[in-house]
Design an enzyme around this catalytic site. Sequence first.
Site, PDB file in Angstrom:
ATOM      1  N   TRP A  15       0.829  -1.215   0.000  1.00  0.00           N
ATOM      2  CA  TRP A  15       0.000   0.000   0.000  1.00  0.00           C
ATOM      3  C   TRP A  15       0.858   1.256   0.000  1.00  0.00           C
ATOM      4  CZ3 TRP A  15      -1.990   2.421   5.105  1.00  0.00           C
ATOM      5  CH2 TRP A  15      -0.984   2.399   6.070  1.00  0.00           C
ATOM      6  N   ASP A  16       2.212   1.074   0.011  1.00  0.00           N
ATOM      7  CA  ASP A  16       3.103   2.228   0.155  1.00  0.00           C
ATOM      8  C   ASP A  16       2.897   3.289  -0.919  1.00  0.00           C
ATOM      9  OD1 ASP A  16       4.075  -0.129   1.476  1.00  0.00           O
ATOM     10  OD2 ASP A  16       5.905   0.964   1.945  1.00  0.00           O
TER      11      ASP A  16
ATOM     12  N   GLU B 180       0.682  -3.802  12.012  1.00  0.00           N
ATOM     13  CA  GLU B 180       0.928  -5.241  11.805  1.00  0.00           C
ATOM     14  C   GLU B 180       1.169  -6.013  13.092  1.00  0.00           C
ATOM     15  OE1 GLU B 180       4.003  -5.433   8.750  1.00  0.00           O
ATOM     16  OE2 GLU B 180       2.393  -5.341   7.262  1.00  0.00           O
TER      17      GLU B 180
ATOM     18  N   LYS C   4       2.528  -1.074  16.086  1.00  0.00           N
ATOM     19  CA  LYS C   4       3.790  -0.951  15.353  1.00  0.00           C
ATOM     20  C   LYS C   4       3.870   0.411  14.659  1.00  0.00           C
ATOM     21  CE  LYS C   4       6.126  -3.046  11.340  1.00  0.00           C
ATOM     22  NZ  LYS C   4       5.969  -3.954  10.210  1.00  0.00           N
ATOM     23  N   GLN C   5       2.720   0.848  14.161  1.00  0.00           N
ATOM     24  CA  GLN C   5       2.705   2.053  13.330  1.00  0.00           C
ATOM     25  C   GLN C   5       1.326   2.686  13.376  1.00  0.00           C
ATOM     26  OE1 GLN C   5       3.005  -1.082  10.112  1.00  0.00           O
ATOM     27  NE2 GLN C   5       2.580   0.752   8.897  1.00  0.00           N
TER      28      GLN C   5
HETATM   29  C1  BGC Z   1       4.906  -1.889   7.122  1.00  0.00           C
HETATM   30  C2  BGC Z   1       3.883  -1.812   6.010  1.00  0.00           C
HETATM   31  C3  BGC Z   1       4.554  -1.503   4.710  1.00  0.00           C
HETATM   32  C4  BGC Z   1       5.658  -2.499   4.427  1.00  0.00           C
HETATM   33  C5  BGC Z   1       6.407  -2.202   3.163  1.00  0.00           C
HETATM   34  C6  BGC Z   1       5.984  -2.883   6.734  1.00  0.00           C
HETATM   35  O1  BGC Z   1       6.975  -2.883   7.703  1.00  0.00           O
HETATM   36  O2  BGC Z   1       4.321  -2.302   8.324  1.00  0.00           O
HETATM   37  O3  BGC Z   1       2.924  -0.829   6.324  1.00  0.00           O
HETATM   38  O4  BGC Z   1       3.637  -1.531   3.673  1.00  0.00           O
HETATM   39  O5  BGC Z   1       6.558  -2.480   5.499  1.00  0.00           O
HETATM   40  O6  BGC Z   1       7.046  -0.966   3.231  1.00  0.00           O
END
Ligand code: BGC
Length: 799
Positions: free
Chosen positions: A355-356, A494, A614-615
């Site tokens: 989704w980046d 995540e 995590k985020q």
């Molecule tokens: C993040 C995701 C991201 C992926 C690729 C993961 O560590 O949690 O949100 O899409 O990295 O960059």
Amino acid sequence: MAGEATAGTWSYDGYDPAQERLREALCALGNGYLGTRGALPECDADEVHYPGTYVAGCYNRLVSRVAGREAENEDMVNLPNWLPLRFRVPGGAWLTPDTAPVLGHRQVLHLDAGLLERRTRYGLGQGRALTVRQQRVVHMADPHLAALRTEFTAEGITAGLELEVEASIDGGVTNAGVARYRDLDGRHLTHVHTGTGSGNGTVWLRCRTRTSDIRIGTATRLAGDAAAGPVAVRHGHGRVTQELRLTLAPGRTATVDKTAALHTSRDPAISDPLRAATDRVTAAPGFEELLETHLTAWDQLWRRADIDVPGEPGRILRLHLFHVLQTLSPHTADLDVGVPARGLHGEAYRGHVFWDELFVLPYLNLHFPEVSRALLRYRHRRLERARAAARAAGRRGAMYPWQSGSDGREESQRLHLNPHSGRWLPDHSRLQRHVGSAVAYNVWQYCQASGDAEFLHTKGAEMLLEIARFWADSATWDESLGRHRILGVMGPDEYHDAYPDSGRPGLDDNAYTNVTAAWVLTRALETVRTLPEPRRRELAERTGLDGGELEQWEDVSRTLYVPFHDGVISQFEGYGDLAELDWAAYRRRYDDIRRLDRILEAEGDTVNRYKASKQADVLMLGYLFAPAELASLFSRLGHRLDDDIWRRTVDHYLDRTSHGSTLSGLVHGWVLARARRAETWTFVQEALRGDIADVQGGTTGEGIHLGAMAGTLDLVQRGLTGLETREGALWLDPVPLPELSSYGFAIRYRGHWGVRLRMRHGHMEIAVPQSDRSPIDVRLPGRAVCVPPGRTCRLLLPD
Ligand code: BGC
């Protein structure tokens, strides 16, 4: 140590093996088609060095056995290495910084020129030294070309010094750049053949990928100056080597140029990749001329993406911009590729597309809309696959994969390794269905920024419709709540992939998923209703859309459930019942708790039990939507979202997030800026330092974090200015940020090239270049101005 920066350069002094992989990633060169890591040409891949060359969208899948199971993975393939060039005094050892005395070493990335320069002084004993200066480009005008100029100068000699030089193309490479993946098969290339070209001093190597059957042709040309003897060629062990001898005269510099061309069978307008590569390298001009056209191409890119931010933040932003442009350049507009999460810079996440792009397209939309369009077309070409995935899950519409590669099937791994515990664990990240909303959001944003009605009415509308359909069909009615719910998913955070002690993966009513789903449904309704009638009819005929379905969308878009607890938005239903983590205790016990999930698993616990993210997850809503739009979305869902609730929500998650993703600091910086909060700058700095200081502990060496890099550019462009493109106008609502009070940039907006925005001393200046386009409608809080082409408008900002 982070690289040292002057206005247009990024440099490293001294040789430091522990830093080498990070430097290789940050000094990688690319042009959107091809990327090569900044590895030293005299070093092979080992624990310290990792040369890697990647072509955008060139994938191969292999099956490996791990933890007693078969794991199939698709990887962006490490292609034959065009870089090798080693040297020695005849009879001596090959000189590398690991084997010979290094008297000096400096590596400089010239951002303006897209050129990597290195200068190393090797001690040769008896007071003699050899200085090796190299300049390297991956050509920005001709994306199939790269070149390496090497200059040798000997010191402390009285008579001519003989030097043996060997240049190779190495087809024996594997994907071995990420330690965590080493149990997996990384041998992607097969049928390696080498040969000598008919052109002067050219050799070639051809091979193909093992399962995707992509044929690859690499050709190089070696040319020495007057100090060089004849070139001899050696074939063997999957590599072809050219040898030559130089006689270095005292005080004189000898030059060797290596030019490389690369083609794959995915390229348009070629007969076969080997022939294309040999023809191209034979026809390529000399280094100086190549450099000239390369510099012009870079000059044009910098003009189109001009950003002027003072001081250290400005220099880091230029580095970020440099890497974004090297991964996604105007050449990308002609390719069938998505946004690789880690650039063309390394093998982490296997070159997959997540989704980046949500953090990348909004930036590109206002500079290179044709590149955004190509990236959306990558998604559109895989719409059928996403429909099939939805069907297989028993749903209507399109279910885009969490990780996408060649054909758009789900590429997320089923198992991942926790390096702390050594255990392979089930990976449920594919339940991040919110990726579909990211695709829809990008379709909408791109069309708003570019005014591309043709795309919106055709491919854009199809994607919006099918993604909306998926959400409407995923929502189930809960009689007791009187709401629609989306069950069994994961949000962006995540850490949480299941309820504690539940045997079933997934969570219910992730607030981010539900609110963005409501947004998608609303936008899809708007799009269908405003389509030109003949097109609406076509779309309905093709997709079986009828009035009943639109009513259902309307209903779901107003009734999706958003959970709350203690007066804040809950990340998901039941989040409020999770335990509080003793953050202070974990911070005392571990140097770095960014990957709390791995720490807790290794301790026999699980992060699923805790209010720990995590985020950014809920707070992502504040990244996607300006405050007024977010409030109106909530109100459509029957909730009041006032400043108080949002402030409490921000505080709640701010205290409970470990920032285990580089995207997290970025989103927090953005959200805090919009809420005009004092801590903004800390997060902006964290986002800026993400890759240069490798804050995620060793991950940047495996590839840059493209989303965070592009996101920081967009933070200045849209975050701080409050820039929105909607309803045919350019909306601005600048955020006062004392640490960054003066900055400017140029954008491309609806056919206006180079619209300059500058913020200075409480003023905003908008300059629209001369053209035959219509005036730009600019809206600020409580004010509207119309700026015609050829005019500059200066506005005083409210305090
Ligand atoms: C993040 C995701 C991201 C992926 C690729 C993961 O560590 O949690 O949100 O899409 O990295 O960059």
